[in-house]
Design a protein around this motif. Structure first.
Motif, short mmCIF file in Angstrom:
data_model
loop_
_atom_site.label_atom_id
_atom_site.label_comp_id
_atom_site.label_asym_id
_atom_site.label_seq_id
_atom_site.Cartn_x
_atom_site.Cartn_y
_atom_site.Cartn_z
N PHE A 148 61.47 60.14 51.62
CA PHE A 148 62.75 59.43 51.54
C PHE A 148 62.53 57.94 51.89
N PRO A 149 63.16 57.03 51.14
CA PRO A 149 62.95 55.58 51.43
C PRO A 149 63.70 55.14 52.69
N LEU A 150 63.16 55.57 53.79
CA LEU A 150 63.83 55.34 55.07
C LEU A 150 63.94 53.85 55.40
N LYS A 151 62.95 53.08 54.91
CA LYS A 151 62.96 51.64 55.21
C LYS A 151 64.20 51.00 54.57
N ILE A 152 64.44 51.36 53.32
CA ILE A 152 65.61 50.79 52.62
C ILE A 152 66.89 51.25 53.31
N TRP A 153 66.94 52.52 53.66
CA TRP A 153 68.13 53.06 54.33
C TRP A 153 68.37 52.31 55.65
N SER A 154 67.27 52.04 56.37
CA SER A 154 67.42 51.34 57.67
C SER A 154 67.90 49.92 57.44
N GLN A 155 67.39 49.28 56.36
CA GLN A 155 67.82 47.90 56.11
C GLN A 155 69.32 47.84 55.81
N ILE A 156 69.79 48.80 55.03
CA ILE A 156 71.23 48.80 54.72
C ILE A 156 72.03 49.07 56.00
#
Ligand SMILES: Cc1ncc(COP(=O)(O)O)c(C=O)c1O
Length: 477
Positions: A148-156
């Protein structure tokens, strides 16, 4: 040292260094349980923090933390340098803290007990519905969380946190965040041929809530409901919770076996189906059966619950449109979820209900939990709008198709003649058939010793229907 002192047997300490629970907390819990269960009698001396640290191989501070917690709560006593003892003055009722079984027995004897509805729901509970242990390979039906693209989720998430919007802290719309309802209506229309306006979309905390809500809002106690056999146990639980009388209908390679005779005669109030990818057998319901089911619902004036829990993952062939899109009599309640396509802890799912039912469903939902949590929905809408969702689905489709092919070919090579696993056009798990009539429960236990999670299909079948003969007669009046 006091006369009655003994040292703690290490066997009472149940400590798992791999667990995510801090060691001091595990030590505290083990000692506390041993005291409550009477394994450590009052007056028993505990080892010194130094000795126990040496014995167990943990830092002394860890042991000290556990002891301090026990001191603070009155389970142990003692003075600096004088040793630590199980408290002499533990309240009696604390010492008799009952085990769950004892508690249940006492509850039975007290004459107070679960309602019939509560008992029926409890009877469906599988020992541990969702495995909370660390994720391992082969866990069926769980998304590849590490992809899962956790980095993108965290940035949002961080972006929303920086905005510090007080609006996000207020109560939300009981039907869900309107921009998300719009986005889901658009997505379902183009990808699943679902016909709906955004107003018909109700955001729920996962499909499970949708099943529960639909059962409560549309069924009266004692109503007959056709349900797939074998079926998703969560659906069975929700339906029983509403007092439904379940009528199992077998599933074959075309899905729910609804015959022309049933179409003419079966009078039930609802049918529960997973047409895109039957849970657990994995078959797709044929167009002929879909039309037959819709015809049955039209004649019987019944509802259809369409649980479309993982339709995004189809690897071959053209996806069949959702049943809801074929419905001309407004009888289908369509249910979907982000649990499989993103991750289950998000707890965001949705239901599409016929326009005349929206108000009833939204009012009922308000009585249950007011509204779905806002933050997850707000992050999700950005994730969808910025194209991450589409990209993620494409990547996961490739990943799962590759994993499925690898598994099928490994089974063909290594387990030829023992296990038949054929590839499936859809979904996130495969069904394997034991070719020599072996006990699937036992096979599953052996697989577990090799770190392979392969739950036995018979358990799902049992969970679904073993209890039914007597529950079927149960009426909640
Ligand atoms: C067939 C089916 N329906 C519903 C659910 C529940 O999903 P959710 O996490 O959205 O509540 C699951 C979960 O595994 C499922 O397999």
């Amino acid at each position: 040292m006091r006369k009655d002192s003994t040292f703690v047997p290490l066997s009472v300490l149940n400590i798992d260094p791999e667990s995510s629970v801090p060691i001091y907390r595990q030590l505290y819990t083990s000692l506390r349980n041993a005291i409550l269960n009477g394994l450590l009698a009052s007056g028993t001396q505990l080892p010194s923090t130094r000795a126990l640290a040496l014995e167990l191989g943990f830092a002394r501070g860890t042991i000290l933390n556990a002891y301090e917690q026990l001191f603070a709560e009155g389970y142990v006593e003692g003075e600096m340098g004088g040793g630590t003892y199980v408290a002499r003055e533990l309240p009696d009722e604390l010492l008799k803290a009952p085990s769950i079984q004892a508690f249940t027995l006492a509850r039975d004897q007290s004459g107070r007990s679960l309602s019939q509805r509560g008992t029926a729901m409890a009877s469906t509970a599988y020992a541990s519905p969702y495995d909370l242990s660390p994720v391992r390979v082969f866990r069926p039906g769980l998304a590849a969380l590490d992809a899962f693209p956790l980095k993108i989720w965290s940035q949002i998430t961080a972006r929303h946190a920086r905005k510090r919007s007080y609006d996000l802290l207020n109560y939300g719309d009981p039907a869900g965040y309107m921009p998300l309802r719009h986005a889901i209506a658009g997505y379902l229309g183009s990808v699943r041929a679902v016909k709906c306006d955004p107003e018909q979309v109700i955001i729920v905390t996962g499909s499970q809530q949708a099943l529960d809500l639909a059962a409560r809002v549309l069924l009266d106690p004692g109503d007959d409901v056709l349900i797939e056999d074998p079926c998703y146990p969560g659906a069975k639980g929700a339906l029983l919770g509403a007092g439904a009388n379940l009528i199992p209908v077998p599933v074959d390679k075309e899905g729910l076996r609804i015959s022309s005779e049933m179409v003419r005669s079966a009078a039930a109030r609802m049918a529960y189906v997973t047409p895109s990818h039957q849970y657990p057998l994995g078959v797709t319901m044929s167009l002929a059966r879909r039309l037959a089911l819709l015809e049955w619902a039209r004649r019987a004036k019944a509802w259809i619950l369409e649980d479309d829990y993982d339709s995004e993952f189809r690897y071959k062939g053209r996806p069949l449109a959702a049943l809801q899109g074929l419905d001309t009599s407004g009888c289908v309640i369509y249910i979907g979820s982000f649990s499989k396509v993103l991750f289950p802890a998000l707890r965001v799912g949705y239901m599409v209900v016929p326009p005349d039912l929206v108000d009833g469903f939204v009012s009922a939902r308000t009585m249950i939990d007011l509204h779905p949590p806002t933050l997850g929905q707000v992050i999700l809408i950005d994730f969808l709008d910025e194209g991450h969702f589409g990209r993620h689905i494409r990547r996961m489709r490739e990943l799962y198709a590759g994993r499925q092919a690898a598994l099928v070919s490994a089974v063909e090579q290594e387990l030829k003649g023992l296990l038949d696993v054929s590839s499936n056009e859809a979904g996130m798990y495969l069904i394997g058939w034991l070719l020599h009539g072996q006990d699937d429960q036992r096979t599953s236990e052996v697989a577990a010793t090799y770190g392979i999670e392969a739950p036995p299909l018979s358990a799902i079948h049992r969970v679904c229907f073993s209890a039914i003969p007597h529950l079927a007669k149960m009426r909640f009046v």
